[in-house]
Scaffold this motif. Structure first.
Motif, PDB file in Angstrom:
ATOM      1  N   ALA A 144       1.043   8.995  -2.884  1.00 38.21           N
ATOM      2  CA  ALA A 144       1.357   8.453  -1.564  1.00 38.21           C
ATOM      3  C   ALA A 144       0.094   8.006  -0.835  1.00 38.21           C
ATOM      4  O   ALA A 144       0.084   6.957  -0.179  1.00 38.21           O
ATOM      5  N   ILE A 145      -0.970   8.803  -0.946  1.00 42.34           N
ATOM      6  CA  ILE A 145      -2.230   8.420  -0.310  1.00 42.34           C
ATOM      7  C   ILE A 145      -2.817   7.179  -0.980  1.00 42.34           C
ATOM      8  O   ILE A 145      -3.310   6.266  -0.311  1.00 42.34           O
ATOM      9  N   ALA A 146      -2.728   7.132  -2.311  1.00 42.97           N
ATOM     10  CA  ALA A 146      -3.205   5.955  -3.042  1.00 42.97           C
ATOM     11  C   ALA A 146      -2.428   4.710  -2.618  1.00 42.97           C
ATOM     12  O   ALA A 146      -3.000   3.629  -2.439  1.00 42.97           O
ATOM     13  N   ARG A 147      -1.112   4.854  -2.445  1.00 39.84           N
ATOM     14  CA  ARG A 147      -0.294   3.708  -2.029  1.00 39.84           C
ATOM     15  C   ARG A 147      -0.721   3.209  -0.649  1.00 39.84           C
ATOM     16  O   ARG A 147      -0.792   2.001  -0.404  1.00 39.84           O
ATOM     17  N   ALA A 148      -1.017   4.141   0.262  1.00 33.55           N
ATOM     18  CA  ALA A 148      -1.418   3.742   1.612  1.00 33.55           C
ATOM     19  C   ALA A 148      -2.765   3.031   1.612  1.00 33.55           C
ATOM     20  O   ALA A 148      -2.978   2.072   2.361  1.00 33.55           O
ATOM     21  N   LEU A 149      -3.691   3.501   0.771  1.00 29.47           N
ATOM     22  CA  LEU A 149      -5.044   2.936   0.762  1.00 29.47           C
ATOM     23  C   LEU A 149      -5.151   1.655  -0.072  1.00 29.47           C
ATOM     24  O   LEU A 149      -6.039   0.835   0.174  1.00 29.47           O
ATOM     25  N   ALA A 150      -4.261   1.491  -1.021  1.00 30.68           N
ATOM     26  CA  ALA A 150      -4.354   0.337  -1.925  1.00 30.68           C
ATOM     27  C   ALA A 150      -4.172  -0.980  -1.190  1.00 30.68           C
ATOM     28  O   ALA A 150      -4.685  -2.016  -1.630  1.00 30.68           O
ATOM     29  N   ALA A 151      -3.451  -0.953  -0.078  1.00 26.01           N
ATOM     30  CA  ALA A 151      -3.231  -2.186   0.677  1.00 26.01           C
ATOM     31  C   ALA A 151      -4.405  -2.515   1.593  1.00 26.01           C
ATOM     32  O   ALA A 151      -4.347  -3.506   2.328  1.00 26.01           O
ATOM     33  N   ASP A 152      -5.471  -1.698   1.552  1.00 31.50           N
ATOM     34  CA  ASP A 152      -6.657  -1.897   2.376  1.00 31.50           C
ATOM     35  C   ASP A 152      -6.283  -2.073   3.843  1.00 31.50           C
ATOM     36  O   ASP A 152      -6.620  -3.068   4.484  1.00 31.50           O
ATOM     37  N   PRO A 153      -5.590  -1.083   4.427  1.00 28.57           N
ATOM     38  CA  PRO A 153      -5.095  -1.237   5.800  1.00 28.57           C
ATOM     39  C   PRO A 153      -6.208  -1.127   6.835  1.00 28.57           C
ATOM     40  O   PRO A 153      -7.230  -0.493   6.608  1.00 28.57           O
ATOM     41  N   ALA A 154      -5.971  -1.732   7.983  1.00 27.91           N
ATOM     42  CA  ALA A 154      -6.906  -1.596   9.097  1.00 27.91           C
ATOM     43  C   ALA A 154      -6.683  -0.273   9.821  1.00 27.91           C
ATOM     44  O   ALA A 154      -7.566   0.222  10.522  1.00 27.91           O
ATOM     45  N   LEU A 155      -5.478   0.317   9.660  1.00 30.65           N
ATOM     46  CA  LEU A 155      -5.136   1.586  10.282  1.00 30.65           C
ATOM     47  C   LEU A 155      -4.427   2.457   9.255  1.00 30.65           C
ATOM     48  O   LEU A 155      -3.426   2.039   8.652  1.00 30.65           O
ATOM     49  N   LEU A 156      -4.947   3.657   9.035  1.00 30.22           N
ATOM     50  CA  LEU A 156      -4.352   4.613   8.102  1.00 30.22           C
ATOM     51  C   LEU A 156      -3.759   5.762   8.904  1.00 30.22           C
ATOM     52  O   LEU A 156      -4.465   6.440   9.648  1.00 30.22           O
ATOM     53  N   LEU A 157      -2.458   5.975   8.766  1.00 28.18           N
ATOM     54  CA  LEU A 157      -1.752   7.031   9.478  1.00 28.18           C
ATOM     55  C   LEU A 157      -1.364   8.131   8.503  1.00 28.18           C
ATOM     56  O   LEU A 157      -0.644   7.879   7.529  1.00 28.18           O
ATOM     57  N   LEU A 158      -1.850   9.344   8.757  1.00 29.97           N
ATOM     58  CA  LEU A 158      -1.578  10.491   7.885  1.00 29.97           C
ATOM     59  C   LEU A 158      -0.826  11.543   8.694  1.00 29.97           C
ATOM     60  O   LEU A 158      -1.402  12.176   9.578  1.00 29.97           O
ATOM     61  N   ASP A 159       0.459  11.712   8.417  1.00 33.80           N
ATOM     62  CA  ASP A 159       1.294  12.636   9.172  1.00 33.80           C
ATOM     63  C   ASP A 159       1.396  13.963   8.429  1.00 33.80           C
ATOM     64  O   ASP A 159       2.247  14.142   7.565  1.00 33.80           O
ATOM     65  N   GLU A 160       0.490  14.898   8.756  1.00 36.29           N
ATOM     66  CA  GLU A 160       0.422  16.220   8.125  1.00 36.29           C
ATOM     67  C   GLU A 160       0.513  16.110   6.597  1.00 36.29           C
ATOM     68  O   GLU A 160       1.439  16.636   5.984  1.00 36.29           O
ATOM     69  N   PRO A 161      -0.457  15.444   5.979  1.00 33.63           N
ATOM     70  CA  PRO A 161      -0.380  15.160   4.538  1.00 33.63           C
ATOM     71  C   PRO A 161      -0.496  16.369   3.632  1.00 33.63           C
ATOM     72  O   PRO A 161      -0.190  16.274   2.442  1.00 33.63           O
ATOM     73  N   PHE A 162      -0.933  17.524   4.163  1.00 32.64           N
ATOM     74  CA  PHE A 162      -1.099  18.703   3.303  1.00 32.64           C
ATOM     75  C   PHE A 162       0.029  19.720   3.480  1.00 32.64           C
ATOM     76  O   PHE A 162       0.015  20.769   2.842  1.00 32.64           O
ATOM     77  N   THR A 163       1.003  19.408   4.342  1.00 36.16           N
ATOM     78  CA  THR A 163       2.105  20.330   4.593  1.00 36.16           C
ATOM     79  C   THR A 163       2.926  20.550   3.328  1.00 36.16           C
ATOM     80  O   THR A 163       3.267  19.608   2.612  1.00 36.16           O
ATOM     81  N   GLY A 164       3.235  21.804   3.051  1.00 33.76           N
ATOM     82  CA  GLY A 164       4.084  22.127   1.915  1.00 33.76           C
ATOM     83  C   GLY A 164       3.358  22.231   0.594  1.00 33.76           C
ATOM     84  O   GLY A 164       3.978  22.559  -0.421  1.00 33.76           O
TER      85      GLY A 164
END
Length: 325
Positions: A144-164
């Motif tokens: 999921a993190i790779a998918r978010a970063l692969a698009a080279d976004p100007a804004l990266l939003l991480l909503d409690e990525p380590f939960t669970g």
């Protein structure tokens, strides 16, 4: 998207209002990592959804020189990692990560090459052919993190990525993510309930409560001078508000007794123990005494005094142990 004045270019500037849920003004520069902390129901997820365009909100939002007012989510140049990953179940890990570049018009072959690179960087390159249902929680979150970063976004939003995630998996992923964010030139907004994330990953901590920002500043400043009880507990301090002033003291400075102390301590409270848990070489008590306070006591004192949830106790702190600001 409309161009903006040079003064607004390069970072994030947002003024967002969701009636009854959110009313914030947030700014950040390129490379900033903003950790958003606050109690349950503070509006953290609403903020992420508003920034992503998934939650209608009044106000303005400018990102990397572009006005996002009225712009749909898929055109915002924003990458999002949710708590539950939300990977496409019918696509392989590779195709999930390649989705972002493809959506931005990159050719299929080049998109897959970018996806393979990001999967390798996050240590899951060998799982490129697996679908989400065949991945563990930690593996799926890496994808999921790779998918978010692969698009080279100007804004990266991480909503409690380590939960669970398992504690060890979360720790390893936190280290890996820190390395990637160090070289990321966009803006990152990280929603977290963990002081470790706020103090080690962030350049700025934003304290959200009741849908409003109560405090914004560098991690060290927020940790040293928290302005809400939630953040004070998060960083291991007791803070009592007295009008416009705050009085802070450490858990180790709190004396615990079964009877009202008759010594020189002017600061004393009677309350009920809510929880008792090991904390390093001590036992950390959470006590509701008008304020929610924490105290560190020795295991021996815990046994001798019978300090357990439900027990009524007195807490006291010497004035010399309190810092006012």
């Amino acid at each position: 998207m409309r161009d903006v004045s040079p003064g607004r270019a390069g970072g994030l500037a947002a003024t967002l209002t969701v009636p009854g849920r959110l009313d914030v003004e947030l700014t950040a520069g390129p490379g900033d990592v903003v950790a958003v902390v606050g109690p349950n129901g503070a509006g953290k997820t609403t903020l992420v959804q508003a920034l992503a365009g998934l939650q209608p909100a009044a106000g303005e939002q400018w990102l990397a020189g572009a006005d996002l007012t009225g712009v749909p989510p898929q055109e915002r140049h924003v990458g999002v990692v949710f708590q539950d990953q939300r990977l496409f179940p019918n696509l392989s890990a590779l195709e999930n990560v390649a989705f972002g570049p493809r959506a931005r018009g990159v050719a299929a072959g080049a998109s897959r090459a970018v996806a393979r690179d990001w999967l390798d960087r996050l240590g899951v390159g060998g799982l490129a052919g697996r679908r989400p249902g065949e991945l563990s929680g930690g593996q799926a979150q890496r994808v999921a993190i790779a998918r978010a970063l692969a698009a080279d976004p100007a804004l990266l939003l991480l909503d409690e990525p380590f939960t669970g995630l398992d504690v060890g998996v979360a720790a390893a992923l936190r280290v890996e993510l820190a390395g990637h964010l160090a070289g990321y030139r966009g803006v990152t907004v990280l929603v977290t309930h963990d002081a470790i994330d706020a103090l080690t990953l962030a350049t700025t901590v934003a304290v959200l409560d009741g849908g409003r920002l109560m405090q914004v500043g560098p991690p060290s400043e927020v940790a040293a001078r928290p302005r809400t009880e939630h953040v004070a507990r998060l960083v291991g301090l007791n803070v009592i508000r007295d009008g416009d002033r705050f009085r802070a003291f450490t858990p180790s400075a709190v004396a615990v007794s079964l009877h009202e102390p008759d010594g020189s301590a002017r600061n004393r409270w009677s309350g009920t123990i809510r929880s008792a848990a090991p904390h390093g070489g001590a036992v950390r008590l959470q006590v509701h005494a008008g304020h929610d306070l924490i105290a560190d006591v020795t295991p021996a004192a815990t046994r001798e005094l019978g300090l357990a949830p439900g027990r009524r106790v007195w807490l006291s702190v010497k004035e010399t142990a309190i810092t006012a600001y």
